[in-house]
Every structure is written in C-alpha cells, then in structure tokens.
Design an enzyme around this catalytic site. Structure first.
Site, PDB file in Angstrom:
ATOM      1  N   ASP A 226      31.167 131.648  63.048  1.00 11.81           N
ATOM      2  CA  ASP A 226      33.463 130.443  63.112  1.00 11.81           C
ATOM      3  C   ASP A 226      33.687 131.376  62.564  1.00 11.81           C
ATOM      4  OD1 ASP A 226      34.838 128.533  63.140  1.00 11.81           O
ATOM      5  OD2 ASP A 226      34.735 128.329  61.279  1.00 11.81           O
ATOM      6  N   LEU A 227      35.084 131.361  63.345  1.00 10.68           N
ATOM      7  CA  LEU A 227      36.405 132.310  63.048  1.00 10.68           C
ATOM      8  C   LEU A 227      36.744 132.012  61.497  1.00 10.68           C
ATOM      9  CD1 LEU A 227      37.582 135.204  63.423  1.00 10.68           C
ATOM     10  CD2 LEU A 227      38.994 133.488  65.010  1.00 10.68           C
ATOM     11  N   ASP A 228      37.809 130.603  61.696  1.00 12.90           N
ATOM     12  CA  ASP A 228      38.150 130.872  60.452  1.00 12.90           C
ATOM     13  C   ASP A 228      37.519 130.131  59.550  1.00 12.90           C
ATOM     14  OD1 ASP A 228      40.983 130.685  62.649  1.00 12.90           O
ATOM     15  OD2 ASP A 228      40.316 129.055  62.966  1.00 12.90           O
TER      16      ASP A 228
ATOM     17  N   THR B 149      42.171 132.781  58.253  1.00  9.78           N
ATOM     18  CA  THR B 149      42.644 131.777  59.114  1.00  9.78           C
ATOM     19  C   THR B 149      43.666 130.300  58.576  1.00  9.78           C
ATOM     20  OG1 THR B 149      41.680 131.576  60.132  1.00  9.78           O
ATOM     21  CG2 THR B 149      43.437 133.357  61.390  1.00  9.78           C
TER      22      THR B 149
ATOM     23  N   TRP C   6      50.078 122.871  59.381  1.00 10.48           N
ATOM     24  CA  TRP C   6      50.933 121.633  59.707  1.00 10.48           C
ATOM     25  C   TRP C   6      51.232 121.117  58.313  1.00 10.48           C
ATOM     26  CZ3 TRP C   6      49.187 120.590  64.238  1.00 10.48           C
ATOM     27  CH2 TRP C   6      48.283 120.655  64.829  1.00 10.48           C
TER      28      TRP C   6
ATOM     29  N   LYS D 279      39.488 121.498  59.346  1.00  9.98           N
ATOM     30  CA  LYS D 279      38.506 122.309  59.543  1.00  9.98           C
ATOM     31  C   LYS D 279      37.637 122.124  60.964  1.00  9.98           C
ATOM     32  CE  LYS D 279      38.909 124.402  55.146  1.00  9.98           C
ATOM     33  NZ  LYS D 279      38.565 125.186  54.195  1.00  9.98           N
ATOM     34  N   GLY D 280      37.638 123.249  61.764  1.00  9.44           N
ATOM     35  CA  GLY D 280      37.101 122.741  63.228  1.00  9.44           C
ATOM     36  C   GLY D 280      37.259 122.087  63.929  1.00  9.44           C
ATOM     37  N   VAL D 281      38.302 121.501  63.897  1.00  8.34           N
ATOM     38  CA  VAL D 281      38.779 120.506  64.493  1.00  8.34           C
ATOM     39  C   VAL D 281      40.075 121.401  65.355  1.00  8.34           C
ATOM     40  CG1 VAL D 281      40.191 118.243  64.790  1.00  8.34           C
ATOM     41  CG2 VAL D 281      38.550 118.473  63.140  1.00  8.34           C
TER      42      VAL D 281
ATOM     43  N   ARG E 163      42.930 121.535  68.030  1.00 14.54           N
ATOM     44  CA  ARG E 163      44.892 121.533  68.152  1.00 14.54           C
ATOM     45  C   ARG E 163      45.137 120.279  67.435  1.00 14.54           C
ATOM     46  NH1 ARG E 163      48.068 125.854  71.352  1.00 14.54           N
ATOM     47  NH2 ARG E 163      45.961 127.155  70.616  1.00 14.54           N
TER      48      ARG E 163
ATOM     49  N   SER F  41      34.358 128.855  68.313  1.00 18.16           N
ATOM     50  CA  SER F  41      35.086 128.555  67.454  1.00 18.16           C
ATOM     51  C   SER F  41      36.070 127.617  68.442  1.00 18.16           C
ATOM     52  CB  SER F  41      36.536 129.887  66.816  1.00 18.16           C
ATOM     53  OG  SER F  41      38.052 129.088  66.464  1.00 18.16           O
ATOM     54  N   ALA F  42      36.563 126.958  67.504  1.00 17.67           N
ATOM     55  CA  ALA F  42      37.311 125.889  68.504  1.00 17.67           C
ATOM     56  C   ALA F  42      39.133 126.850  69.193  1.00 17.67           C
ATOM     57  CB  ALA F  42      37.904 124.415  68.144  1.00 17.67           C
TER      58      ALA F  42
ATOM     59  N   ASN G  89      43.109 130.613  70.117  1.00 13.89           N
ATOM     60  CA  ASN G  89      43.540 132.464  69.458  1.00 13.89           C
ATOM     61  C   ASN G  89      42.881 132.412  69.236  1.00 13.89           C
ATOM     62  OD1 ASN G  89      46.473 131.471  69.665  1.00 13.89           O
ATOM     63  ND2 ASN G  89      46.067 129.675  67.440  1.00 13.89           N
TER      64      ASN G  89
ATOM     65  N   LYS H  67      33.389 120.509  68.235  1.00 11.60           N
ATOM     66  CA  LYS H  67      32.921 120.386  66.983  1.00 11.60           C
ATOM     67  C   LYS H  67      33.390 118.667  66.368  1.00 11.60           C
ATOM     68  CE  LYS H  67      33.296 125.218  65.784  1.00 11.60           C
ATOM     69  NZ  LYS H  67      33.504 126.033  64.961  1.00 11.60           N
TER      70      LYS H  67
ATOM     71  N   GLU I 166      28.872 128.523  59.022  1.00 11.38           N
ATOM     72  CA  GLU I 166      30.838 127.510  58.917  1.00 11.38           C
ATOM     73  C   GLU I 166      30.526 127.612  57.566  1.00 11.38           C
ATOM     74  OE1 GLU I 166      32.670 125.278  61.052  1.00 11.38           O
ATOM     75  OE2 GLU I 166      31.928 125.485  62.685  1.00 11.38           O
ATOM     76  N   ASP I 167      32.281 127.420  57.964  1.00 16.21           N
ATOM     77  CA  ASP I 167      32.499 126.329  56.503  1.00 16.21           C
ATOM     78  C   ASP I 167      33.341 125.505  56.886  1.00 16.21           C
ATOM     79  OD1 ASP I 167      35.046 126.992  58.260  1.00 16.21           O
ATOM     80  OD2 ASP I 167      36.678 126.660  57.235  1.00 16.21           O
TER      81      ASP I 167
HETATM   82  C1  G6P Z   1      39.476 126.056  63.996  1.00 12.89           C
HETATM   83  C2  G6P Z   1      39.609 125.966  62.927  1.00 12.89           C
HETATM   84  C3  G6P Z   1      41.352 124.535  63.597  1.00 12.89           C
HETATM   85  C4  G6P Z   1      41.757 124.796  64.265  1.00 12.89           C
HETATM   86  C5  G6P Z   1      40.938 125.323  66.314  1.00 12.89           C
HETATM   87  C6  G6P Z   1      41.916 125.359  67.304  1.00 12.89           C
HETATM   88  O1  G6P Z   1      38.142 125.618  64.694  1.00 12.89           O
HETATM   89  O2  G6P Z   1      39.244 125.163  61.911  1.00 12.89           O
HETATM   90  O3  G6P Z   1      41.767 124.551  62.057  1.00 12.89           O
HETATM   91  O4  G6P Z   1      42.790 123.355  64.625  1.00 12.89           O
HETATM   92  O5  G6P Z   1      40.385 125.900  65.357  1.00 12.89           O
HETATM   93  O6  G6P Z   1      42.973 125.987  66.260  1.00 12.89           O
HETATM   94  P1  G6P Z   1      43.513 126.656  67.510  1.00 12.89           P
HETATM   95  O7  G6P Z   1      44.888 128.127  67.143  1.00 12.89           O
HETATM   96  O8  G6P Z   1      43.036 126.808  68.752  1.00 12.89           O
HETATM   97  O9  G6P Z   1      45.000 125.508  67.419  1.00 12.89           O
HETATM   98 MG    MG Z   2      36.133 126.911  60.561  1.00 14.52          MG
END
Ligand code: G6P
Ligand code: MG
Length: 215
Positions: free
Chosen positions: A10-12, A18, A26, A46-48, A50, A115-116, A119, A146, A170-171
């Site tokens: 996962d990235l964030d 981030t 938010w 987290k992971g959800v 936008r 990653s979701a 960006n 996810k 994953e976090d």
């Molecule tokens: C990750 C983050 C989420 C974020 C999602 C979408 O999963 O953990 O907090 O909402 O990515 O990110 P984005 O950069 O597309 O808004």
């Molecule tokens: Mg994450």
C-alpha cells in the site's frame, strides 16, 4: 521457508506518511462546513476511496449535499491535498521502506504497489522510487474499493504470481481485510490492537526477509 514470490505495498501510511496530509485536507474541508471529526473516525478513512471518504465525513457531520456539490467538495479536498503532496521530497519516504523494497528485489521477489489513491504515480515520482515497482495498481485501475481484494488481485495478476505467493503490507483496517479476502498473507503497519494481520510491525524499518519467509 515458504513460497513468497511477491510483495504488494500500500502507499499511504506504508511507503509515505501521506495519511497525515489526507487527514489535514479532510479536516480543513470538514471545518469549512462547520464541523470537526476525531482521530478515531479518521482511522476509518484509511484505505477508503476519495468519494466514499467524503460520504462518511458528511454523514458524521450530519450534512447533506447533492452529487454535484459532493464532486466540488472532493475536488477541493484533492486540491488542498495536492498542495502538500507537491512539496514532497525523497526524504519523506518512511524509514526502512526503500531499503526493504531493495532487499526484496535483490532476493528476486517481485514488487507491486496496491493503492486506492488516484495520485499514486505523482507521489511515487515525487519521492523518486517509481523504478522500484514492477507493477503499479492504483485507484485509476480498479473499480472496487478495499476491503474488496480487487486492487491486490490485479497486482498479483500483473506480476504473474498466485495470490497465496503474495504478501501485502497495509496500514488500513480495510486494506488488511482486502488482502485476507484475496487469500494473501498480510503484514500490518501500525498497532497490533487495531490491525488483525499475520504480523504487525510499527514500520518497514522493522521488516526483514527472515520475518517475510516465516509468515
Ligand atoms: C488511500 C488513502 C485514503 C485515500 C485514498 C484515495 O487509500 O489511505 O485515505 O482516500 O487512497 O486517495 P486519492 O489520492 O485518490 O484521493
Ligand atoms: Mg494506507
């Protein structure tokens, strides 16, 4: 020794922090609408995606918006978020993340991003590690968020490995669930009490190949 052939990150909150920028953006949006939200509620974002995050936040604030208004708000949040992302430098990679990915690569383990975030590529380019990934599956490439396992299953497919040969890092609670639903092993980055993973560590600086092969 097991048959781990790939690691999907996962990235964030795993490679970069981030998660803090998402939270700040938010929070700014919620405050502009006249309410606040807690750290505990933020954990659930987290992971959800936008769009889904915005729906949850509006629900917590008891605010109703039309689909068009929601699009404007999501875009505003992303603008504030990207202002912070655009300042990112390679030294913002979380401790041990780049090193662990490099150790894996040397051991012949394939590497994917799962990653979701839409960006993801911008962030990888900003921190200068795009070339370490054999595949990048991000929010632009999947339709199910996810805890659906789609993002990780697509990662495994792109690397030509079976799900049971993959370990996910994953976090997010939703991300740990997604990895399990995909039949993969999962290492949680965070607190043991929060994440129900095969192994939970505080960061990738605590990860080794030995621990990977013992999963
Ligand atoms: C990750 C983050 C989420 C974020 C999602 C979408 O999963 O953990 O907090 O909402 O990515 O990110 P984005 O950069 O597309 O808004
Ligand atoms: Mg994450």
């Amino acid at each position: 020794m097991n048959n781990i052939k790939a690691c999907i990150f996962d990235l964030d909150g795993v490679i970069v922090d981030t998660a803090v920028y998402h939270y700040k953006a938010w929070k700014r949006l919620a405050n502009s609408l006249g309410f606040d939200f807690t750290e505990h509620q933020n954990e659930q974002l987290k992971g959800v995606s936008r769009v889904r995050s915005l729906e949850l936040i509006l629900g917590w604030g008891g605010v109703t918006k039309t689909a068009e208004e929601q699009e404007v708000l999501a875009t505003q949040k992303n603008t504030w978020y990207m202002e912070m992302v655009n300042q990112m430098k390679p030294d913002e990679i979380l401790p041990g993340a780049k090193e662990f990915v490099e150790v894996c690569r040397k051991a012949g383990i394939k590497i994917a991003l799962g990653s979701a975030s839409k960006n993801s590529m911008t962030i990888l380019n900003k921190i200068g590690i795009t070339n370490l990934f054999d595949a990048v599956i991000d929010g632009n490439k999947v339709s199910k968020a996810k805890p659906d396992p789609e993002v990780f299953l697509e990662g495994a497919k792109a690397l030509s490995v079976a799900p049971e040969e993959c370990v996910v890092f994953e976090d997010a609670i939703a991300g740990v669930e997604a990895a399990k639903a995909g039949g993969m092993k999962v290492v949680g980055i965070g607190q043991p009490g929060v994440l129900d993973a095969d192994l939970v560590i505080s960061g990738l600086d605590k990860m080794t190949l030995d621990k990977l092969f013992k999963l």
